[in-house]
Design an enzyme around this catalytic site. Structure first.
Site, PDB file in Angstrom:
ATOM      1  N   GLY A 170       0.850  -1.183   0.000  1.00 39.36           N
ATOM      2  CA  GLY A 170       0.000   0.000   0.000  1.00 39.36           C
ATOM      3  C   GLY A 170       0.887   1.235   0.000  1.00 39.36           C
ATOM      4  O   GLY A 170       2.033   1.194  -0.447  1.00 39.36           O
ATOM      5  N   ILE A 211       2.281   2.815   2.509  1.00 39.94           N
ATOM      6  CA  ILE A 211       3.461   2.691   3.375  1.00 39.94           C
ATOM      7  C   ILE A 211       4.461   1.709   2.760  1.00 39.94           C
ATOM      8  O   ILE A 211       5.672   1.970   2.743  1.00 39.94           O
ATOM      9  CB  ILE A 211       3.048   2.254   4.801  1.00 39.94           C
ATOM     10  CG1 ILE A 211       2.136   3.320   5.432  1.00 39.94           C
ATOM     11  CG2 ILE A 211       4.277   2.028   5.685  1.00 39.94           C
ATOM     12  CD1 ILE A 211       1.417   2.870   6.704  1.00 39.94           C
ATOM     13  N   ARG A 259      -2.739  -8.652  -2.397  1.00 41.12           N
ATOM     14  CA  ARG A 259      -3.888  -9.416  -2.895  1.00 41.12           C
ATOM     15  C   ARG A 259      -3.964  -9.381  -4.421  1.00 41.12           C
ATOM     16  O   ARG A 259      -4.185 -10.380  -5.061  1.00 41.12           O
ATOM     17  CB  ARG A 259      -5.189  -8.889  -2.280  1.00 41.12           C
ATOM     18  CG  ARG A 259      -5.612  -9.742  -1.090  1.00 41.12           C
ATOM     19  CD  ARG A 259      -6.886  -9.229  -0.465  1.00 41.12           C
ATOM     20  NE  ARG A 259      -6.688  -7.894   0.122  1.00 41.12           N
ATOM     21  CZ  ARG A 259      -7.566  -7.300   0.900  1.00 41.12           C
ATOM     22  NH1 ARG A 259      -8.699  -7.896   1.188  1.00 41.12           N
ATOM     23  NH2 ARG A 259      -7.328  -6.107   1.405  1.00 41.12           N
ATOM     24  N   ARG A 266       0.016  -4.518  12.331  1.00 36.72           N
ATOM     25  CA  ARG A 266      -0.718  -4.704  13.580  1.00 36.72           C
ATOM     26  C   ARG A 266      -0.208  -6.008  14.175  1.00 36.72           C
ATOM     27  O   ARG A 266       0.083  -6.956  13.439  1.00 36.72           O
ATOM     28  CB  ARG A 266      -2.223  -4.807  13.326  1.00 36.72           C
ATOM     29  CG  ARG A 266      -2.920  -3.486  13.042  1.00 36.72           C
ATOM     30  CD  ARG A 266      -2.992  -2.571  14.269  1.00 36.72           C
ATOM     31  NE  ARG A 266      -3.767  -1.366  14.020  1.00 36.72           N
ATOM     32  CZ  ARG A 266      -3.248  -0.209  13.625  1.00 36.72           C
ATOM     33  NH1 ARG A 266      -1.938  -0.084  13.436  1.00 36.72           N
ATOM     34  NH2 ARG A 266      -4.031   0.845  13.441  1.00 36.72           N
ATOM     35  N   GLU A 279      -0.818  -6.005  23.042  1.00 39.72           N
ATOM     36  CA  GLU A 279      -0.219  -4.681  23.049  1.00 39.72           C
ATOM     37  C   GLU A 279      -0.912  -3.841  24.116  1.00 39.72           C
ATOM     38  O   GLU A 279      -2.138  -3.739  24.066  1.00 39.72           O
ATOM     39  CB  GLU A 279      -0.410  -4.056  21.673  1.00 39.72           C
ATOM     40  CG  GLU A 279       0.427  -2.832  21.447  1.00 39.72           C
ATOM     41  CD  GLU A 279       0.382  -2.406  19.973  1.00 39.72           C
ATOM     42  OE1 GLU A 279      -0.162  -1.325  19.725  1.00 39.72           O
ATOM     43  OE2 GLU A 279       0.865  -3.151  19.107  1.00 39.72           O
ATOM     44  N   HIS A 308       4.680   0.885  19.420  1.00 35.70           N
ATOM     45  CA  HIS A 308       3.707   1.428  18.463  1.00 35.70           C
ATOM     46  C   HIS A 308       3.904   2.935  18.245  1.00 35.70           C
ATOM     47  O   HIS A 308       3.013   3.741  18.513  1.00 35.70           O
ATOM     48  CB  HIS A 308       2.272   1.130  18.927  1.00 35.70           C
ATOM     49  CG  HIS A 308       1.267   1.079  17.799  1.00 35.70           C
ATOM     50  ND1 HIS A 308       0.165   0.269  17.801  1.00 35.70           N
ATOM     51  CD2 HIS A 308       1.207   1.770  16.622  1.00 35.70           C
ATOM     52  CE1 HIS A 308      -0.527   0.453  16.686  1.00 35.70           C
ATOM     53  NE2 HIS A 308       0.085   1.364  15.951  1.00 35.70           N
TER      54      HIS A 308
HETATM   55  C1  GLV Z   1      -1.256   3.523  13.551  1.00 37.67           C
HETATM   56  O1  GLV Z   1      -0.910   2.393  13.767  1.00 37.67           O
HETATM   57  C2  GLV Z   1      -2.257   3.854  12.581  1.00 37.67           C
HETATM   58  O2  GLV Z   1      -2.997   2.963  12.140  1.00 37.67           O
HETATM   59  O3  GLV Z   1      -2.360   5.046  12.249  1.00 37.67           O
HETATM   60  C1  GLV Z   2      -1.493   2.941   4.531  1.00 38.58           C
HETATM   61  O1  GLV Z   2      -1.739   4.127   4.303  1.00 38.58           O
HETATM   62  C2  GLV Z   2      -1.160   1.980   3.500  1.00 38.58           C
HETATM   63  O2  GLV Z   2      -1.921   1.938   2.535  1.00 38.58           O
HETATM   64  O3  GLV Z   2      -0.155   1.274   3.634  1.00 38.58           O
END
Ligand code: GLV
Ligand code: GLV
Length: 331
Positions: A159, A161, A181, A241, A270, A289
């Site tokens: 994505g 990130i 995916r 996560r 967590e 986190h």
């Molecule tokens: C942090 O983990 C977020 O989802 O922004």
């Molecule tokens: C979060 O913004 C992602 O799409 O990885």
């Protein structure tokens, strides 16, 4: 407008920047005054009369919560991940759920890359030597770890990130594999990344970074079997996560050196208790986190979440919505 005619907004924890002021221009705002997670009973009580909810990833917004909030028509979370919210239930009620992508992408990618370097190059063990006084003479093979530059990186979840991590990896002269995916030919061309199935990626990558969102299909995606496919020198980074990785399997894999090291921004559970076996492992580097935790980014997230809620309360589409299908089917 009369104050009583204004929509009621509940803010579960005071956000930075101008977020509360922005909300105050269109709504009557109640913000939880303490700097901790609001209890679910107090939140449920406050939400009973709320039209809008501004929440954090530590709040559990499930079906029952929604059933007890009959007036609620918009939820905005100060995070990109919304796995704490029952999206299907919100969508069924016609409630848009806002999130904060883009503004945190680069900061989170920095954190993931930092964890990769810290874990693969054994920063924790080095730091511990310094503070416990065991830093001895320079040793030709002292604290040698695994290289980052020139190696092959596997990105699970390409994505925003994931792509930002890939751009950093280009600068480190890495070969980049990804799994997702659906294949993304456009990004493959732009970033020079190669598609692999998850098992191909795990077997081929020198290091693996997980940045997929958490949902039923990614829960324990990295399990015992997946860890066994990785190279014994490989580093696993989890910036997604906690539950995307099976914690018990990770403890075993790090203990018996099925994999080399792990760098974690998130854990399951967590927070992870200080006496948890994962915390004791010298080849596991954990931060609490803090993926998006820069001053600038947290202010931007807070204000973006406010923009989302203001838009919804003014009957406009949320600019950043995690369940955009809500606008197709209507309430
Ligand atoms: C942090 O983990 C977020 O989802 O922004
Ligand atoms: C979060 O913004 C992602 O799409 O990885």
């Amino acid at each position: 407008m009369e104050k009583s005619a204004l929509p009621q907004v509940v803010v579960t924890r005071r956000p930075p920047g101008k977020a509360v002021e922005m909300l105050g221009e269109v709504a009557s705002v109640w913000a939880f005054p303490k700097n901790r997670v609001i209890s679910s009973s107090e939140l449920a009580d406050r939400a009973r009369r709320a039209d809008g909810l501004y929440c954090m990833l530590t709040d559990r917004i499930d079906r029952r919560f929604l059933e007890n909030a009959p007036r609620l028509r918009a939820i905005s979370q100060m995070a990109v991940g919304v796995d704490n919210i029952d999206l299907a239930a919100a969508t069924a009620r016609g409630i848009p759920v806002g999130n904060t992508p883009d503004v945190l992408t680069e900061t989170t990618a920095d954190t993931a890359f930092g964890l990769l370097i810290a874990a693969a190059r054994r920063f924790r063990e080095g730091y511990e030597e310094v503070v416990d006084g065991s830093w001895g003479e320079w040793d030709p093979m002292g604290l040698v770890g695994q290289d980052i530059s020139g190696t092959t990186l596997g990105i699970v979840g390409l994505g925003r990130i994931g792509q930002a991590i890939a751009r950093r990896a280009v600068g480190f002269g890495m070969r980049i594999l990804y799994t997702k995916r659906s294949r993304d030919h456009q990004v493959e061309k732009e970033l020079g990344v190669e598609y692999r199935t998850l098992s191909e990626l795990l077997g081929e990558a020198d290091h693996v970074v997980v940045v997929t969102s958490l949902h039923a299909g990614t829960h324990h995606l990295i399990d015992r079997e997946a860890l066994a496919m990785m190279k014994p020198t490989a580093t696993l980074v989890n910036a997604a996560r906690g539950p995307v990785v099976d914690t018990e399997a990770l403890v075993e894999a790090l203990t018996d050196r099925t994999i080399g090291a792990a760098g974690l921004d998130v854990t399951d559970p967590e927070p992870i208790p200080a006496d948890h076996p994962l915390v004791a492992l010298p080849n596991c580097f954990i931060v609490p986190h803090i993926g998006s935790a820069s001053v600038r980014t947290r202010i931007r997230m807070a204000e973006r979440a406010a923009q989302n809620l203001v838009a919804a309360l003014e009957n406009r589409k949320m600019p950043y919505c995690a369940n955009p299908e809500v606008y197709d089917i209507g309430p």
